[in-house]
Design a protein around this motif. Structure first.
Motif, PDB file in Angstrom:
ATOM      1  N   THR A   1       4.320  -3.693   4.083  1.00 48.50           N
ATOM      2  CA  THR A   1       4.918  -3.831   2.859  1.00 48.50           C
ATOM      3  C   THR A   1       4.549  -5.088   1.906  1.00 48.50           C
ATOM      4  OG1 THR A   1       6.828  -2.770   3.987  1.00 48.50           O
ATOM      5  CG2 THR A   1       7.180  -4.077   1.936  1.00 48.50           C
ATOM      6  N   CYS A   2       4.425  -4.774   0.775  1.00 52.84           N
ATOM      7  CA  CYS A   2       3.842  -6.089  -0.067  1.00 52.84           C
ATOM      8  C   CYS A   2       4.951  -6.820  -0.635  1.00 52.84           C
ATOM      9  CB  CYS A   2       3.204  -5.290  -1.523  1.00 52.84           C
ATOM     10  SG  CYS A   2       3.086  -6.558  -2.652  1.00 52.84           S
ATOM     11  N   HIS A   3       5.224  -7.950  -0.122  1.00 55.87           N
ATOM     12  CA  HIS A   3       6.209  -8.880  -0.488  1.00 55.87           C
ATOM     13  C   HIS A   3       6.749  -8.862  -2.095  1.00 55.87           C
ATOM     14  CE1 HIS A   3       6.305 -10.784   3.425  1.00 55.87           C
ATOM     15  NE2 HIS A   3       5.314 -11.120   3.314  1.00 55.87           N
ATOM     16  N   TRP A   4       5.483  -8.764  -2.748  1.00 55.17           N
ATOM     17  CA  TRP A   4       5.776  -8.997  -4.123  1.00 55.17           C
ATOM     18  C   TRP A   4       6.592  -7.892  -4.890  1.00 55.17           C
ATOM     19  CZ3 TRP A   4       5.072 -13.522  -6.269  1.00 55.17           C
ATOM     20  CH2 TRP A   4       3.932 -14.305  -5.763  1.00 55.17           C
ATOM     21  N   CYS A   5       6.053  -6.806  -4.500  1.00 57.50           N
ATOM     22  CA  CYS A   5       6.914  -5.453  -5.076  1.00 57.50           C
ATOM     23  C   CYS A   5       7.485  -4.507  -4.365  1.00 57.50           C
ATOM     24  CB  CYS A   5       5.794  -4.700  -5.966  1.00 57.50           C
ATOM     25  SG  CYS A   5       4.365  -4.190  -4.939  1.00 57.50           S
ATOM     26  N   ASN A   6       7.400  -4.890  -2.716  1.00 60.84           N
ATOM     27  CA  ASN A   6       8.008  -4.070  -1.957  1.00 60.84           C
ATOM     28  C   ASN A   6       7.375  -2.546  -1.438  1.00 60.84           C
ATOM     29  OD1 ASN A   6       9.805  -4.386   0.090  1.00 60.84           O
ATOM     30  ND2 ASN A   6      11.758  -3.697  -1.058  1.00 60.84           N
TER      31      ASN A   6
ATOM     32  N   SER B   1       4.719  -6.278 -12.729  1.00 61.31           N
ATOM     33  CA  SER B   1       3.586  -5.601 -12.621  1.00 61.31           C
ATOM     34  C   SER B   1       2.958  -6.424 -11.264  1.00 61.31           C
ATOM     35  CB  SER B   1       2.649  -5.303 -13.633  1.00 61.31           C
ATOM     36  OG  SER B   1       1.410  -4.953 -12.985  1.00 61.31           O
ATOM     37  N   CYS B   2       2.589  -5.686  -9.994  1.00 67.14           N
ATOM     38  CA  CYS B   2       1.989  -6.528  -9.000  1.00 67.14           C
ATOM     39  C   CYS B   2       0.347  -5.613  -8.739  1.00 67.14           C
ATOM     40  CB  CYS B   2       2.971  -5.899  -7.787  1.00 67.14           C
ATOM     41  SG  CYS B   2       2.103  -6.854  -6.238  1.00 67.14           S
ATOM     42  N   GLN B   3      -0.427  -6.519  -8.484  1.00 63.68           N
ATOM     43  CA  GLN B   3      -1.670  -5.912  -8.444  1.00 63.68           C
ATOM     44  C   GLN B   3      -2.185  -5.736  -7.074  1.00 63.68           C
ATOM     45  OE1 GLN B   3      -1.358  -9.455  -9.866  1.00 63.68           O
ATOM     46  NE2 GLN B   3      -0.597  -8.417 -11.652  1.00 63.68           N
ATOM     47  N   CYS B   4      -1.026  -5.379  -6.321  1.00 61.15           N
ATOM     48  CA  CYS B   4      -1.645  -4.946  -4.719  1.00 61.15           C
ATOM     49  C   CYS B   4      -2.070  -3.627  -4.753  1.00 61.15           C
ATOM     50  CB  CYS B   4      -0.347  -5.044  -3.859  1.00 61.15           C
ATOM     51  SG  CYS B   4       1.058  -3.975  -4.243  1.00 61.15           S
ATOM     52  N   ASP B   5      -2.879  -3.248  -4.037  1.00 58.61           N
ATOM     53  CA  ASP B   5      -3.340  -1.759  -3.516  1.00 58.61           C
ATOM     54  C   ASP B   5      -3.651  -2.032  -1.884  1.00 58.61           C
ATOM     55  OD1 ASP B   5      -5.848  -3.059  -3.423  1.00 58.61           O
ATOM     56  OD2 ASP B   5      -6.594  -2.429  -5.345  1.00 58.61           O
TER      57      ASP B   5
HETATM   58 ZN   LIG Z   1       2.658  -5.635  -4.561  1.00 56.93          ZN
END
Ligand SMILES: [Zn+2]
Length: 294
Positions: free
Chosen positions: A267-272, A234-238
């Motif tokens: 693009t979020c590195h963690w979850c693409n 789970s990534c916490q990006c938004d």
């Molecule tokens: Zn993310």
């Protein structure tokens, strides 16, 4: 889909045992990052380790971040975990695939390289973060973390991490086992734990047809479960985290996005996950910055 982690005691409370199944979590990561098998196995091993390290964190705000920088083709590896069992991670080069000729096993040590550093940062919500750093030993990840525990935390540990990948790149099974001697451990406990290194060499296939409880019980007849947690990719990006990323660009760079590109794709590195900002949204962000600067 969630995976399960258990921890408990064995050898009359003198040995700490952690077992985690990360099959779903690793499959999720494989899909998100379009990883090739050796890259998947590498990230999976680090994520299994992170899940076990993070199992004693108390809440979402407490976090452990792992960074591995070796001299192999995979480049940097980043994984973090919080007290909710939320794990995320990525590797510099997801399209890496090596196999050992003799065993046919995925050659994680070659992908990672055996020259470099492993660092672990614990953020327990206090003023200072704690970072421990050691040199890579083999790049196979398990041995590197055993060395980290011995040197950085003075805890004798047996670490077994594994991941089986199918021909279609999906993960068949993956997980990890961490066994640590507590301060009162006896000579017989050391002998018992050392003897487990051999069966644990095939740890990845254990997760194919056994539950985490069955694995713990097969290793220690007196295993006593103390806690269980769910673990999940789970990534916490938004969009607001991405907005903050845009603010780290210079004003000129942001103007280029508005005037030449008429929008931005981040693009979020963690979850693409990709985030789109329209020209109007970028202009609005610029107004906000100007207001703030006044
Ligand atoms: Zn993310």
């Amino acid at each position: 889909m969630k995976n399960k982690l258990i921890r408990g005691l064995a050898c009359n409370g003198r040995v700490n045992v952690f077992v985690v199944d990360t099959t779903q979590l690793s499959n999720e990561a494989q899909k998100k990052h379009d990883m090739w098998p050796t890259a998947t196995a590498t990230l999976s091993r680090v994520m299994s380790m992170a899940a076990m390290m993070g199992s004693q964190l108390k809440n979402k705000k407490e976090k452990i971040s792992i960074q591995i920088q070796g001299n192999g083709e995979i480049g940097s590896i980043f994984v973090d975990v919080n007290g909710n069992g939320e794990v995320r991670g990525f590797v510099g080069n997801p399209h890496v695939h090596y196999q050992y000729n003799d065993t046919g096993k995925l050659a994680v040590g070659i992908a990672v390289g055996n020259q470099g550093m492993l660092s672990v940062t614990k953020d327990l919500g206090l003023k200072e973060k704690f970072t421990g750093q050691v040199a890579l030993q083999t790049g196979e990840i398990g041995e590197d973390f055993a060395y980290y525990y011995a040197v950085s935390e003075q805890i004798p540990s047996l670490v077994a991490l594994g991941c089986l990948v199918d021909t279609d790149n999906t993960v068949i099974s993956s997980g990890g086992v961490l066994i640590q001697l507590l301060p009162g451990a006896l000579e017989e406990d050391i002998v018992k734990c050392e003897a487990l290194a051999q069966p644990l060499a095939r740890v990845s296939s254990m997760f194919k047809n056994q539950t985490v409880e069955e694995i713990a019980n097969s290793l220690f007849s007196d295993f006593e479960k103390l806690a269980e947690h769910e673990v999940i990719f789970s990534c916490q990006c938004d969009k607001s985290t991405m907005k903050r990323a845009l603010l780290t660009l210079s004003k000129e760079e942001r103007n280029t996005l508005i005037e030449e590109d008429h929008g931005a794709e981040l693009t979020c590195h963690w979850c693409n996950t990709q985030y789109h900002f329209s020209e109007d949204e970028l202009i609005e962000l610029e107004r906000f910055v100007e207001q703030f600067a006044r």
